[in-house]
Design an enzyme around this catalytic site. Sequence first.
Site, PDB file in Angstrom:
ATOM      1  N   SER A  37       0.693  -1.286  -0.109  1.00 23.13           N
ATOM      2  CA  SER A  37      -0.104  -0.072   0.154  1.00 23.13           C
ATOM      3  C   SER A  37       0.894   1.305   0.030  1.00 23.13           C
ATOM      4  CB  SER A  37      -0.999  -0.027   1.271  1.00 23.13           C
ATOM      5  OG  SER A  37      -2.075   0.829   1.047  1.00 23.13           O
ATOM      6  N   ASP A  83     -10.203  -5.572  -2.606  1.00 24.41           N
ATOM      7  CA  ASP A  83      -9.380  -4.684  -1.818  1.00 24.41           C
ATOM      8  C   ASP A  83     -10.333  -3.325  -2.178  1.00 24.41           C
ATOM      9  OD1 ASP A  83      -7.939  -2.474  -1.168  1.00 24.41           O
ATOM     10  OD2 ASP A  83      -6.059  -3.586  -1.786  1.00 24.41           O
ATOM     11  N   HIS A 102      -7.316  -6.087   1.441  1.00 19.33           N
ATOM     12  CA  HIS A 102      -6.181  -5.256   1.454  1.00 19.33           C
ATOM     13  C   HIS A 102      -5.296  -5.835   2.605  1.00 19.33           C
ATOM     14  CE1 HIS A 102      -3.953  -1.525   0.509  1.00 19.33           C
ATOM     15  NE2 HIS A 102      -4.065  -1.092   1.709  1.00 19.33           N
TER      16      HIS A 102
HETATM   17  N1  GSH Z   1      -7.232   1.861   9.884  1.00 25.56           N
HETATM   18  C1  GSH Z   1      -8.004   2.005   8.305  1.00 25.56           C
HETATM   19  C2  GSH Z   1      -7.269   0.959   7.553  1.00 25.56           C
HETATM   20  C3  GSH Z   1      -5.770   1.059   7.214  1.00 25.56           C
HETATM   21  C4  GSH Z   1      -5.257   0.111   6.597  1.00 25.56           C
HETATM   22  O1  GSH Z   1      -5.961  -0.655   5.924  1.00 25.56           O
HETATM   23  N2  GSH Z   1      -4.181  -0.017   6.662  1.00 25.56           N
HETATM   24  C5  GSH Z   1      -3.186  -1.077   6.152  1.00 25.56           C
HETATM   25  C6  GSH Z   1      -2.078  -0.640   5.435  1.00 25.56           C
HETATM   26  S1  GSH Z   1      -2.611   0.684   4.353  1.00 25.56           S
HETATM   27  C7  GSH Z   1      -2.715  -2.128   7.144  1.00 25.56           C
HETATM   28  O2  GSH Z   1      -1.855  -2.905   6.816  1.00 25.56           O
HETATM   29  N3  GSH Z   1      -3.180  -2.060   8.479  1.00 25.56           N
HETATM   30  C8  GSH Z   1      -2.611  -2.882   9.475  1.00 25.56           C
HETATM   31  C9  GSH Z   1      -3.140  -4.100   9.624  1.00 25.56           C
HETATM   32  O3  GSH Z   1      -3.886  -4.642   8.729  1.00 25.56           O
HETATM   33  O4  GSH Z   1      -2.205  -4.940  10.116  1.00 25.56           O
HETATM   34  C10 GSH Z   1      -9.336   1.748   8.424  1.00 25.56           C
HETATM   35  O5  GSH Z   1     -10.021   1.735   9.592  1.00 25.56           O
HETATM   36  O6  GSH Z   1      -9.912   1.807   7.354  1.00 25.56           O
END
Ligand code: GSH
Length: 281
Positions: free
Chosen positions: A151, A227, A260
């Site tokens: 990402s 995603d 994602h």
């Molecule tokens: N926090 C965001 C999502 C953010 C998100 O998906 N972050 C990805 C990277 S862009 C991630 O890897 N999050 C941490 C995880 O899944 O451990 C939401 O609530 O929609």
Amino acid sequence: MTIEIASENRAHGGRQLVVSHASESTSTEMRFSIFLPPQAEAGGKLPVVWFLSGLTCSPMNVTEKGEYRAACAELGLIFVAPDTSPRGENVPTDSSGGWDFGLGAGFYVDATEEPFARHYRMWSYVTEELPALVASEFPADMGRQGITGHSMGGHGALTVALRNLGRFRSVSAFAPIVAPSQVAWGTKALGGYLGSDEAAWRPHDAVALIEDGARVSDLLVDVGTDDPFLDSQLRPDLLEQACVDAGIPLTLRRQPGYDHSYYFISTFMAEHLRWHSERLR
Ligand SMILES: N[C@@H](CCC(=O)N[C@@H](CS)C(=O)NCC(=O)O)C(=O)O
């Protein structure tokens, strides 16, 4: 350079470390994780794969959920995961409280705008300071480096590789933001850190870099068809067109039903590591 081992765990016959150190780039303490495969104990130097993480992540997300260790142990790869931003009480963050800017969202740029310019220097950190530290403290063969990321970290991996052809022999990405200048996450971050002059954004936009003549020898990209950020923020179609126009061999795989998350990343992690290993022999 002084490092402190914050944690060490035996895994897959090797060592999983979390390391902290005072960073000159960010003027903060920084943490990264590094997996040393069992081959490191034989004394030679080993190829390194860098993993740049996405929004909201620390190095621990991929360390705990990325499932890279079995493949790294088999292939003899060192795996390094830097943090995604400076952190600490004095580090400014998103005044609107968002999670897509500021802490956990450094976007791998050296900020020029206030109040971010002092600490938000993630480009210098991941391209200069951390590689020098890893080379001096660990048995890393810096002539054999690959880079990947997820990402925002996929954006980082692509831009770092495109601007350092010759340093990275392999590059891949999971669900990368390929054209930050054209999507909401990117315009917020690049505008906030670099200011409103879009000329300053182009060196931090993979599609723009390719349009401006930057090249990599080949590229592996996985995205999930489920995603939620695919069409709004990631835009693999723009990378696909840029690579066709530039003659860059891109293997773009649209993985049916994947989202994602780290469930997606961990599913394809070993295949990415094999891709890197083949190019780092
Ligand atoms: N926090 C965001 C999502 C953010 C998100 O998906 N972050 C990805 C990277 S862009 C991630 O890897 N999050 C941490 C995880 O899944 O451990 C939401 O609530 O929609």
